[in-house]
Scaffold this active site. Structure first.
Site, short mmCIF file in Angstrom:
data_model
loop_
_atom_site.label_atom_id
_atom_site.label_comp_id
_atom_site.label_asym_id
_atom_site.label_seq_id
_atom_site.Cartn_x
_atom_site.Cartn_y
_atom_site.Cartn_z
N GLU A 36 0.83 -1.23 0.00
CA GLU A 36 0.00 0.00 0.00
C GLU A 36 0.86 1.27 0.00
O GLU A 36 0.67 2.16 0.82
CB GLU A 36 -0.95 0.00 1.19
CG GLU A 36 -2.01 -1.09 1.11
CD GLU A 36 -3.07 -1.00 2.20
OE1 GLU A 36 -2.83 -0.33 3.23
OE2 GLU A 36 -4.15 -1.60 2.04
N GLU A 50 -5.88 -8.32 -0.87
CA GLU A 50 -6.49 -8.09 0.45
C GLU A 50 -7.93 -7.67 0.27
O GLU A 50 -8.20 -6.74 -0.51
CB GLU A 50 -5.80 -6.94 1.21
CG GLU A 50 -4.48 -7.29 1.81
CD GLU A 50 -3.91 -6.14 2.65
OE1 GLU A 50 -4.69 -5.36 3.24
OE2 GLU A 50 -2.68 -6.03 2.68
C1 BGP Z 1 -4.35 -2.86 5.02
C2 BGP Z 1 -3.03 -3.43 5.43
C3 BGP Z 1 -3.07 -4.63 6.29
C4 BGP Z 1 -4.28 -4.76 7.15
C5 BGP Z 1 -5.56 -4.23 6.57
C6 BGP Z 1 -6.68 -4.03 7.57
O1 BGP Z 1 -4.25 -1.49 4.94
O2 BGP Z 1 -2.25 -3.73 4.30
O3 BGP Z 1 -1.85 -4.79 6.93
O4 BGP Z 1 -4.09 -4.71 8.46
O5 BGP Z 1 -5.40 -3.02 5.91
O6 BGP Z 1 -6.42 -2.91 8.34
P1 BGP Z 1 -6.53 -2.89 9.90
O7 BGP Z 1 -5.72 -4.05 10.40
O8 BGP Z 1 -5.95 -1.61 10.30
O9 BGP Z 1 -7.96 -3.01 10.19
#
Ligand code: BGP
Length: 478
Positions: A177, A374
């Site tokens: 990201e 993701e």
């Molecule tokens: C993305 C990231 C992840 C992950 C996900 C969910 O931005 O690449 O590492 O954690 O989001 O976010 P969060 O864990 O903050 O809810």
């Protein structure tokens, strides 16, 4: 009409969010190891401390102890039917002090064993080189990617991985990201390049300079991978999500268009090998002078990526404001709520069509294969008295998103290679450092106050996703 039979149904995680073992087998501290736990209910943000401080809570030190449970976890992933498992390599396991002369053999061996275990179980490992973490030493000694020296250190780390895991890992991505930095907040800057802003330097300058060095480092890594083997494919990794205009007003529409440009120029550099004019003009107008050499510009052209990896969680809506006549990007300041969408307990809008939109948008703009690496729902889960976890809300979220991903492929003709759930197993949340913000299809018995046995338990969504994979997505439309 069906997805390709080699479509990669998978699950994704990141090293610092699940491995634990933060100081075992020679691992050095990473930036994630000095991030405290936040709290959604008390509205407490995570903090970055100067080193590990006594009395502070650092959830990434323990993660979900995947370091010691990975065989058991991969057996569960196999049972779920995963064809691909995306994880990251903790850079500080390989180079504990960032500039060590030799890599740490024990760290390299851990990933060898992990990838072997995946392959033995018919699961393709897919690797992110830097997922929100760099060695803490790199930050301390060099101010992370504010220093050109970081480029060489990253490329050396990447090269060691490409050579060591040749024949085991085919797909890599460089920086997770990378475009999160567009929001220019200290947290994102620290996670991406571990540049912790100091008062004397403008935040915007920090962002553009460290992002430039990361982009050069990424391009050099792509070049290196291709020299080592033409079978290695390297992608960029972009946080996707449409920005919709708030109304039919042309000004709202222009604002939405330009906001997208300010959020996605990172991908332009990765894919086209050059900066878009808009960003060069912006830097000139704001008098931001960053160090870009002619050789950097050449390198960017030589190291364009093979595919685009994207995460998708939600969309945003933007409105034009009279104090923003130049339409420059101001992050969430210009965002408004979307009255058509519901939100998660953490305030993220739920917009399955936004995933189809993102896939089409990236496809139109770049015409490269895309991996959705993701997508998932962070929610509070409840273990019932019979031990079950009936996470129907997660199934609803995933079902509606997978349907739109499949529509993008089957109706719109977008070339999507993979879809990966964030996450196959509960992990520590990246933004809040909480255990109770759960994404997993496998429950891990550990909570925000640090109480739990680490026992693994299959949620209802586990069985549901298994069926999706078995039918190559066919069950989604039933
Ligand atoms: C993305 C990231 C992840 C992950 C996900 C969910 O931005 O690449 O590492 O954690 O989001 O976010 P969060 O864990 O903050 O809810």
């Amino acid at each position: 009409m069906q997805l390709d039979k080699n479509f990669l149904w998978g699950g994704a995680v990141a090293a610092h969010q699940l491995e634990g073992a933060y100081d075992i087998d020679g691992k050095g501290l990473s930036i994630a190891d000095v991030m405290t736990a936040g709290d959604n209910i008390k509205k407490l943000p995570r903090r970055i401390t100067s080193g590990v401080k006594k009395g502070e809570k650092y959830p990434n030190h323990l993660g979900v102890d995947f370091y010691n449970h990975y065989r058991e976890d991969i057996a569960l992933f196999k049972e779920m039917g995963l064809k691909a498992f995306r994880t990251s390599i903790a850079w500080s396991r390989i180079f504990p002090n960032a500039d060590d002369e030799e890599p740490n053999e024990k760290g390299l061996k851990f990933y060898d064993d992990l990838f072997d275990e995946c392959l033995k179980n018919g699961i393709e490992p897919i690797v992110t080189l830097s997922h929100f973490e760099i060695p803490y030493a790199l930050h301390k000694k060099y101010h992370g990617f504010m220093n050109r020296k970081s480029i060489d250190l990253f490329v050396r780390f990447a090269e060691v991985c490409f050579r060591r895991y040749k024949g085991k890992v085919k797909y890599y991505m460089t920086f997770n990201e990378i475009n999160n930095q567009a929001d220019i907040c200290a947290h994102h800057l620290a996670q991406e390049g571990a540049v912790i802003p100091r008062d004397s330097i403008g935040m915007e300058y920090l962002m553009y300079q460290s992002a430039h060095y990361e982009l050069v480092a990424s391009a050099l890594a792509v070049k290196k991978a291709h020299e080592i083997s033409e079978d290695i494919k390297v992608g960029c990794m972009i946080a996707a999500g449409p920005v919709y205009p708030n109304s039919q007003d042309s000004r709202d529409n222009l604002k939405a268009l330009l906001t997208m440009d300010y959020k996605f120029w990172f991908a332009d550099v990765h894919v086209r090998g050059s900066y878009p004019n808009m960003i060069l003009k912006h830097l000139r107008r704001r008098n931001i002078n960053i160090d870009i050499t002619n050789n950097d510009l050449k390198v960017l052209k030589e190291g364009i990526v093979d595919y685009i990896a994207m995460s998708y969680y939600s969309s945003n809506v933007v409105r034009y404001n009279d104090d923003n006549t130049d339409y420059e990007y101001r992050g969430s300041k210009d965002y408004v709520n979307n009255k058509f969408l519901e939100t998660t307990d953490w305030g993220w809008s739920i917009d399955p069509i936004g995933l189809r939109y993102s896939l089409n948008w990236l496809n139109d703009r770049y015409d490269l294969p895309i991996m959705v690496v993701e997508n998932g729902l962070g929610a509070y889960d409840k273990v019932e008295s019979d031990g079950n976890i009936n996470d129907d809300y997660r199934i609803d979220y995933l079902k509606s998103h997978i349907r739109e991903m499949m529509n993008a492929v089957l109706i719109d003709g977008v070339n999507v290679l993979a879809y990966m759930i964030w996450t196959p197993i509960d992990v520590v949340s990246a933004s809040t450092g909480e255990y109770d913000k759960r994404y997993g299809l496998i429950y891990v018995d550990m909570n925000n106050v640090g109480v739990g046995t680490m026992e693994r338990r299959k949620k209802k969504s586990f069985y549901w996703y298994k069926k999706v994979i078995e039918t190559n997505g066919g069950s989604i439309f039933k």
